[in-house]
Structures are given as structure tokens and as C-alpha cells.
Motif scaffolding. Structure first.
Motif, mmCIF file in Angstrom:
data_model
loop_
_atom_site.group_PDB
_atom_site.id
_atom_site.type_symbol
_atom_site.label_atom_id
_atom_site.label_comp_id
_atom_site.label_asym_id
_atom_site.label_seq_id
_atom_site.Cartn_x
_atom_site.Cartn_y
_atom_site.Cartn_z
ATOM 1 N N UNK A 145 0.746 -1.479 0.549
ATOM 2 C CA UNK A 145 -0.183 0.093 0.204
ATOM 3 C C UNK A 145 0.681 0.631 0.135
ATOM 4 N N UNK A 146 0.828 1.854 -1.057
ATOM 5 C CA UNK A 146 1.855 3.151 -1.159
ATOM 6 C C UNK A 146 0.795 4.141 -0.069
ATOM 7 N N UNK A 147 1.698 4.609 0.107
ATOM 8 C CA UNK A 147 1.144 6.344 0.890
ATOM 9 C C UNK A 147 2.773 7.259 0.242
ATOM 10 N N UNK A 148 2.097 8.922 0.617
ATOM 11 C CA UNK A 148 2.915 9.573 0.325
ATOM 12 C C UNK A 148 4.309 9.710 0.486
ATOM 13 N N UNK A 149 4.972 11.152 0.286
ATOM 14 C CA UNK A 149 6.689 10.771 1.027
ATOM 15 C C UNK A 149 7.006 10.854 2.524
ATOM 16 N N UNK A 189 -7.731 -1.808 17.892
ATOM 17 C CA UNK A 189 -8.808 -2.954 17.752
ATOM 18 C C UNK A 189 -8.519 -3.678 15.863
ATOM 19 N N UNK A 190 -7.179 -3.009 15.406
ATOM 20 C CA UNK A 190 -6.710 -3.243 14.495
ATOM 21 C C UNK A 190 -7.345 -3.100 12.814
ATOM 22 N N UNK A 191 -8.278 -2.114 13.410
ATOM 23 C CA UNK A 191 -9.396 -1.857 11.977
ATOM 24 C C UNK A 191 -8.974 -0.663 11.009
ATOM 25 N N UNK A 192 -8.145 -0.261 11.848
ATOM 26 C CA UNK A 192 -7.423 1.282 11.013
ATOM 27 C C UNK A 192 -5.554 0.858 11.479
ATOM 28 N N UNK A 193 -5.012 1.505 10.325
ATOM 29 C CA UNK A 193 -3.159 1.800 10.903
ATOM 30 C C UNK A 193 -3.546 2.642 10.318
ATOM 31 N N UNK A 194 -1.918 3.785 11.204
ATOM 32 C CA UNK A 194 -1.702 5.339 10.871
ATOM 33 C C UNK A 194 0.153 5.298 10.278
ATOM 34 N N UNK A 195 -0.094 6.152 9.067
ATOM 35 C CA UNK A 195 1.238 6.041 8.274
ATOM 36 C C UNK A 195 1.345 7.368 8.888
ATOM 37 N N UNK A 196 2.643 8.090 9.086
ATOM 38 C CA UNK A 196 2.670 9.641 8.940
ATOM 39 C C UNK A 196 3.837 9.205 8.099
ATOM 40 N N UNK A 197 3.726 11.270 7.807
ATOM 41 C CA UNK A 197 4.263 10.966 6.336
ATOM 42 C C UNK A 197 4.846 13.332 6.483
ATOM 43 N N UNK A 198 6.427 12.648 7.264
ATOM 44 C CA UNK A 198 7.024 14.224 7.114
ATOM 45 C C UNK A 198 7.135 14.547 6.393
ATOM 46 N N UNK A 221 -1.314 8.915 6.914
ATOM 47 C CA UNK A 221 -2.311 8.175 6.221
ATOM 48 C C UNK A 221 -3.506 7.155 6.779
ATOM 49 N N UNK A 222 -4.198 7.126 6.595
ATOM 50 C CA UNK A 222 -5.087 6.148 7.440
ATOM 51 C C UNK A 222 -5.689 5.312 6.771
ATOM 52 N N UNK A 223 -4.788 3.890 6.615
ATOM 53 C CA UNK A 223 -5.618 2.615 6.053
ATOM 54 C C UNK A 223 -6.888 1.531 6.162
ATOM 55 N N UNK A 224 -7.585 1.681 5.958
ATOM 56 C CA UNK A 224 -8.662 0.736 6.192
ATOM 57 C C UNK A 224 -8.326 -0.459 6.562
ATOM 58 N N UNK A 225 -7.495 -0.812 7.683
ATOM 59 C CA UNK A 225 -7.200 -1.993 7.807
ATOM 60 C C UNK A 225 -8.246 -3.780 7.981
#
Length: 51
Positions: A12-16, A26-35, A41-45
Motif C-alpha cells: 500500500x503506497x503512501x505519500x513522501x 481494534x486493528x481496524x485502521x493503520x496510521x502512517x505519518x508522512x513527515x 495516511x489512514x488505511x482501512x485494515x
């Protein structure tokens, strides 16, 4: 990532500048910080990539 085979099953690609990764309790979402983009980025898991 398939933990049994230790192989990547999906990407799953996120931004830079993706940097930190956390999951909701609850493991339903994954959060990725894009510095470099100053976003999160919020990923529906809820859709499993399991076979």
C-alpha cells in the motif's frame, strides 16, 4: 506480510516521507505519518489480505 511464509502479499503506497506506523487498538485502521508531506495516511485494515 504473510507471517508464516515471511513474504510480502500486498503493498500500500503512501505519500513522501512515510515514517511512523501504528494500528488502532481494534486493528481496524493503520496510521502512517508522512513527515515530508506533513500528513497522516489512514488505511482501512478491515479487508484482510489473508489467503
Amino acid at each position: 506480510m504473510d507471517l508464516a511464509t515471511k513474504k510480502v502479499v500486498a503493498t500500500i503506497e503512501t505519500v513522501k516521507g512515510d515514517h511512523g506506523v501504528v494500528t488502532s487498538t481494534d486493528n481496524k485502521f493503520v496510521y502512517v505519518t508522512n513527515m515530508y508531506d506533513n500528513t497522516v495516511s489512514v488505511i482501512d485494515n478491515s479487508n484482510s489480505f489473508s489467503r
